[in-house]
Design an enzyme around this catalytic site. Structure first.
Site, short mmCIF file in Angstrom:
data_model
loop_
_atom_site.label_atom_id
_atom_site.label_comp_id
_atom_site.label_asym_id
_atom_site.label_seq_id
_atom_site.Cartn_x
_atom_site.Cartn_y
_atom_site.Cartn_z
N ASP A 43 29.50 4.99 -39.91
CA ASP A 43 30.76 5.70 -40.14
C ASP A 43 31.61 5.67 -38.87
OD1 ASP A 43 32.26 7.71 -41.99
OD2 ASP A 43 32.28 8.60 -39.97
N TYR A 48 38.23 7.60 -32.91
CA TYR A 48 37.06 7.79 -32.05
C TYR A 48 37.12 6.90 -30.80
CZ TYR A 48 35.10 9.91 -36.32
OH TYR A 48 34.89 10.67 -37.44
N LYS A 77 38.60 5.08 -40.69
CA LYS A 77 39.57 6.10 -41.16
C LYS A 77 40.95 5.89 -40.53
CE LYS A 77 35.65 9.23 -41.11
NZ LYS A 77 34.89 8.88 -39.88
N HIS A 110 42.13 10.15 -42.84
CA HIS A 110 41.27 11.00 -42.01
C HIS A 110 41.52 12.50 -42.22
CE1 HIS A 110 38.85 10.72 -38.02
NE2 HIS A 110 38.48 11.77 -38.71
#
Ligand code: A2P
Length: 316
Positions: A43, A48, A77, A110
């Site tokens: 994931d 990130y 996302k 997201h």
């Protein structure tokens, strides 16, 4: 590995590796080892900031013959700054390039929150775009085009309330494959589970272990410690296993996909092995009584004074 079947018959691994907070410098080795030890679901997310390293690990695993691309399930996302329809494909392309992939298995919106592109943090009220101005369905239409272009196999959402799911579902051309939400014994979300089950939307639970490594600014003084819960500890002791494994087994047994984050080989293995445990009906019952409706991520970061988003509207 346990798999769930999605609406179109495709299978998604019930347990995946979470990568939020997995630092560049350690995430590559973590993902490589995860795939080597049997993880098939990773994931990721643009925000990130570590998709490049994850891409190197995936590519190395495929080149070394450890896994074939089609055996992996890779999710990413779309970040809040790219809800404008014309930004969607460009952002996905950046993730694909970093991940060294030519398609994603799943691409998610997201957050149901839109922010102006490039707005510097901390965000102020004028950095947010109200949903009335940039409706989620506009972003979703651009996501649907990614499916048509065969750049992503499935599309879904994250942090959507039931009301938002209903609204999107009523206008969507393609099904909402998953709603990725915070889920653990202290936030069980029974109404969401029921709604999603009835509407063929899978649930992916993030922060299953309470996300102890999240930034201090996201923590509150009175937070209960999930991994030290006495009921969970009792159950873990009787199975001679850890609380983390009990939580992950519980998550899967109640039919949700779960994505614990770890960069530690021993804990990654421990988490993966939770797919072979089995909890009794009584144990499942006693865990269901632990629900406190407690969010570790309450979304306050989006509820800026004078801005268009509020906590009550977010989780309505
Ligand atoms: P680490 O990466 O050092 O293993 P969540 O998935 O809820 O966001 O939780 C992630 C946090 O939980 C990280 O701090 C991670 O640390 C830790 N963690 C992951 N697996 C386990 C485990 N099996 N037991 C205890 N802590 C774990």
């Amino acid at each position: 590995m346990i798999y769930y079947t999605l609406q179109n018959g495709d299978k998604i691994p019930a347990l995946g590796l979470g990568t939020w907070k997995s630092a560049p410098g350690e995430v590559e080795q973590a993902v490589f080892s995860a795939i080597e030890m049997g993880y098939r679901h990773i994931d990721c997310a643009w925000i990130y900031g570590n998709e490049k390293e994850i891409g190197s690990a995936i590519s190395r695993c495929i080149k070394n013959g450890i896994v074939k691309r089609e055996e992996l399930w890779i999710t990413s996302k779309l970040w809040n700054e790219f809800h404008q329809p014309e930004a969607v494909e460009t952002t996905l392309t950046e993730s694909l390039k970093n991940l060294q992939l030519d398609y994603l298995d799943l691409y998610l919106i997201h957050w149901p929150v839109a922010i102006k592109k490039g707005a510097p943090r901390p965000w102020s009220a004028s950095d947010f775009i109200p949903l009335e101005e940039l409706p989620l369905i506009n972003t979703w239409r651009a996501m649907e085009e990614l499916v048509d272009a065969k750049l992503v196999k499935h599309i879904g959402v994250s942090n959507f309330s039931i009301e938002k799911l209903k609204g999107l579902k009523s206008e969507a051309k393609y099904p909402i494959a998953t709603n990725q939400i915070e889920a653990h014994p202290y936030l069980q979300q029974p109404k969401m589970l029921k709604y999603c089950r009835e509407n063929n939307i899978s649930i992916t639970g993030y922060s299953p272990l309470g996300s102890g490594d999240r930034p201090e600014s996201f923590k509150k003084k009175d937070e209960p410690s999930l991994l030290l819960d006495p009921v969970l500890l009792d159950i873990a002791n009787s199975h001679k296993t850890s609380v983390a494994q009990i939580i992950l087994t519980w998550s899967i047994q109640r039919g949700t996909i779960v994505i614990p984050k770890s960069v530690n080989l021993i804990r990654m293995k421990e988490n993966l092995e939770s797919t072979s445990l089995l909890l009794s009906k009584e144990e499942m019952m006693s865990i269901s009584k632990l629900d406190k409706n407690r969010r570790f991520f309450d979304g306050k970061v989006w509820a800026v004074k004078g801005g268009p988003y509020t906590i009550s509207e977010l989780w309505n």
